[in-house]
Scaffold this motif. Structure first.
Motif, short mmCIF file in Angstrom:
data_model
loop_
_atom_site.label_atom_id
_atom_site.label_comp_id
_atom_site.label_asym_id
_atom_site.label_seq_id
_atom_site.Cartn_x
_atom_site.Cartn_y
_atom_site.Cartn_z
N ALA A 57 0.84 -1.20 0.00
CA ALA A 57 0.00 0.00 0.00
C ALA A 57 0.88 1.26 0.00
O ALA A 57 1.92 1.30 0.66
CB ALA A 57 -0.91 0.01 1.23
N LEU A 58 0.48 2.22 -0.77
CA LEU A 58 1.16 3.52 -0.81
C LEU A 58 2.65 3.34 -1.06
O LEU A 58 3.05 2.41 -1.74
CB LEU A 58 0.85 4.30 0.48
CG LEU A 58 -0.65 4.39 0.85
CD1 LEU A 58 -0.84 5.01 2.21
CD2 LEU A 58 -1.43 5.15 -0.21
N ASP A 59 3.48 4.22 -0.56
CA ASP A 59 4.93 4.10 -0.72
C ASP A 59 5.56 3.99 0.66
O ASP A 59 4.95 4.31 1.67
CB ASP A 59 5.49 5.30 -1.49
CG ASP A 59 5.27 6.59 -0.75
OD1 ASP A 59 6.14 6.98 0.06
OD2 ASP A 59 4.21 7.23 -0.94
N VAL A 60 6.80 3.54 0.71
CA VAL A 60 7.46 3.26 1.98
C VAL A 60 7.59 4.51 2.86
O VAL A 60 7.44 4.43 4.08
CB VAL A 60 8.83 2.56 1.77
CG1 VAL A 60 9.85 3.48 1.13
CG2 VAL A 60 9.37 1.99 3.07
N VAL A 136 -7.72 14.85 2.03
CA VAL A 136 -6.88 13.75 1.56
C VAL A 136 -7.23 13.39 0.11
O VAL A 136 -6.35 13.03 -0.68
CB VAL A 136 -6.93 12.56 2.54
CG1 VAL A 136 -8.18 11.74 2.42
CG2 VAL A 136 -5.69 11.71 2.44
N ARG A 137 -8.47 13.55 -0.27
CA ARG A 137 -8.87 13.31 -1.66
C ARG A 137 -8.33 14.40 -2.59
O ARG A 137 -7.94 14.11 -3.73
CB ARG A 137 -10.40 13.25 -1.78
CG ARG A 137 -11.00 11.98 -1.25
CD ARG A 137 -12.52 12.01 -1.31
NE ARG A 137 -13.11 10.75 -0.91
CZ ARG A 137 -14.22 10.66 -0.19
NH1 ARG A 137 -14.88 11.74 0.19
NH2 ARG A 137 -14.68 9.48 0.14
N TYR A 141 -5.48 11.20 -3.38
CA TYR A 141 -5.73 9.86 -2.83
C TYR A 141 -7.13 9.41 -3.22
O TYR A 141 -8.09 10.16 -3.13
CB TYR A 141 -5.56 9.84 -1.31
CG TYR A 141 -4.11 9.91 -0.90
CD1 TYR A 141 -3.27 8.82 -1.06
CD2 TYR A 141 -3.59 11.07 -0.35
CE1 TYR A 141 -1.93 8.88 -0.71
CE2 TYR A 141 -2.25 11.14 0.02
CZ TYR A 141 -1.43 10.04 -0.16
OH TYR A 141 -0.11 10.11 0.19
N THR A 142 -7.21 8.16 -3.66
CA THR A 142 -8.50 7.56 -4.01
C THR A 142 -9.14 6.98 -2.74
O THR A 142 -8.48 6.88 -1.69
CB THR A 142 -8.29 6.42 -5.02
OG1 THR A 142 -7.53 5.38 -4.37
CG2 THR A 142 -7.56 6.89 -6.27
N ASP A 143 -10.37 6.57 -2.86
CA ASP A 143 -11.02 5.92 -1.72
C ASP A 143 -10.27 4.64 -1.34
O ASP A 143 -10.15 4.31 -0.17
CB ASP A 143 -12.49 5.65 -2.01
CG ASP A 143 -13.35 6.91 -1.88
OD1 ASP A 143 -12.82 7.96 -1.46
OD2 ASP A 143 -14.55 6.85 -2.21
N ILE A 147 -8.76 3.84 2.33
CA ILE A 147 -8.99 2.58 3.05
C ILE A 147 -7.65 2.01 3.50
O ILE A 147 -7.52 1.51 4.63
CB ILE A 147 -9.78 1.59 2.17
CG1 ILE A 147 -11.20 2.10 1.95
CG2 ILE A 147 -9.77 0.19 2.77
CD1 ILE A 147 -11.95 1.39 0.83
N GLU A 148 -6.64 2.08 2.64
CA GLU A 148 -5.30 1.59 3.00
C GLU A 148 -4.71 2.39 4.16
O GLU A 148 -4.08 1.82 5.06
CB GLU A 148 -4.38 1.65 1.78
CG GLU A 148 -4.78 0.65 0.71
CD GLU A 148 -4.19 0.94 -0.66
OE1 GLU A 148 -3.49 1.96 -0.84
OE2 GLU A 148 -4.44 0.12 -1.57
#
Length: 181
Positions: A57-60, A136-137, A141-143, A147-148
């Motif tokens: 999920a996402l980046d480190v 955040v959107r 960032y997507t939904d 969630i992540e």
């Protein structure tokens, strides 16, 4: 003083051994938290599966920043030492970036929005406002990403709570208490 005994890797339950051995091989040693957590194969293996999934999920840098922010809010000194170490050595965050993350921020606008949101999720126990979701959107960032972020907050909280309850001996370099940063 630790409130639980970290088992030697050769004494963990058989159901935990493959997972613990994989972590030990990957990290190069067995962290005390994992040796203690491995006493419950059900909880340990469930956490390890979640960790493995969320490592995609996402980046480190964002994941480590969220881990720092959540651990700071939850007052988990063990996790702050781990996340500070990994943020510096694996995510290559500077000392200033680590302090920013512990305070719920980042110097990158997109990461900042994610870390601020994660901090609001933990502080408000999920009761965030519409403006928090919009913020955040608005940075992309997507939904699914949101969630992540929530899942990362929950996963980091699990280890924070475990470590706050059992207080395993720290095996990463100590960090400065937040009040003195």
């Amino acid at each position: 003083m630790s409130r639980t005994i970290a088992l030697e890797p050769e004494h963990v339950p058989a159901e935990s051994k493959p997972t613990l051995d994989a972590f030990t091989k990957s990290i190069g040693f067995t962290p005390n938290m994992m040796a203690a957590f491995a006493q419950s194969p059900i909880a340990f293996n469930a956490w390890a599966t979640l960790l493995g999934s969320l490592s995609k999920a996402l980046d480190v840098r964002t994941r480590d920043s969220i881990g720092l922010a959540v651990s700071e809010v939850n007052g988990c000194n063990y996790c702050l030492t781990v996340h500070s170490y990994t943020a510096e050595h694996m995510a290559k965050l500077s000392a200033d970036d680590i302090i920013l993350a512990r305070n719920g921020h980042a110097n990158d606008p997109k990461r900042d929005a994610a870390v601020q949101f994660a901090r609001k999720v933990i502080e408000a126990r999920g009761h965030v406002g519409d403006a928090d979701l919009k913020a955040v959107r608005d940075v992309g960032y997507t939904d699914a990403n949101i969630i992540e972020i929530v899942a990362l907050v929950a996963m980091y909280s699990l280890t924070n709570f475990f470590n706050n309850v059992f207080d395993p001996e720290r095996d990463f370099p100590a960090v400065t208490p937040a009040g003195s940063i």
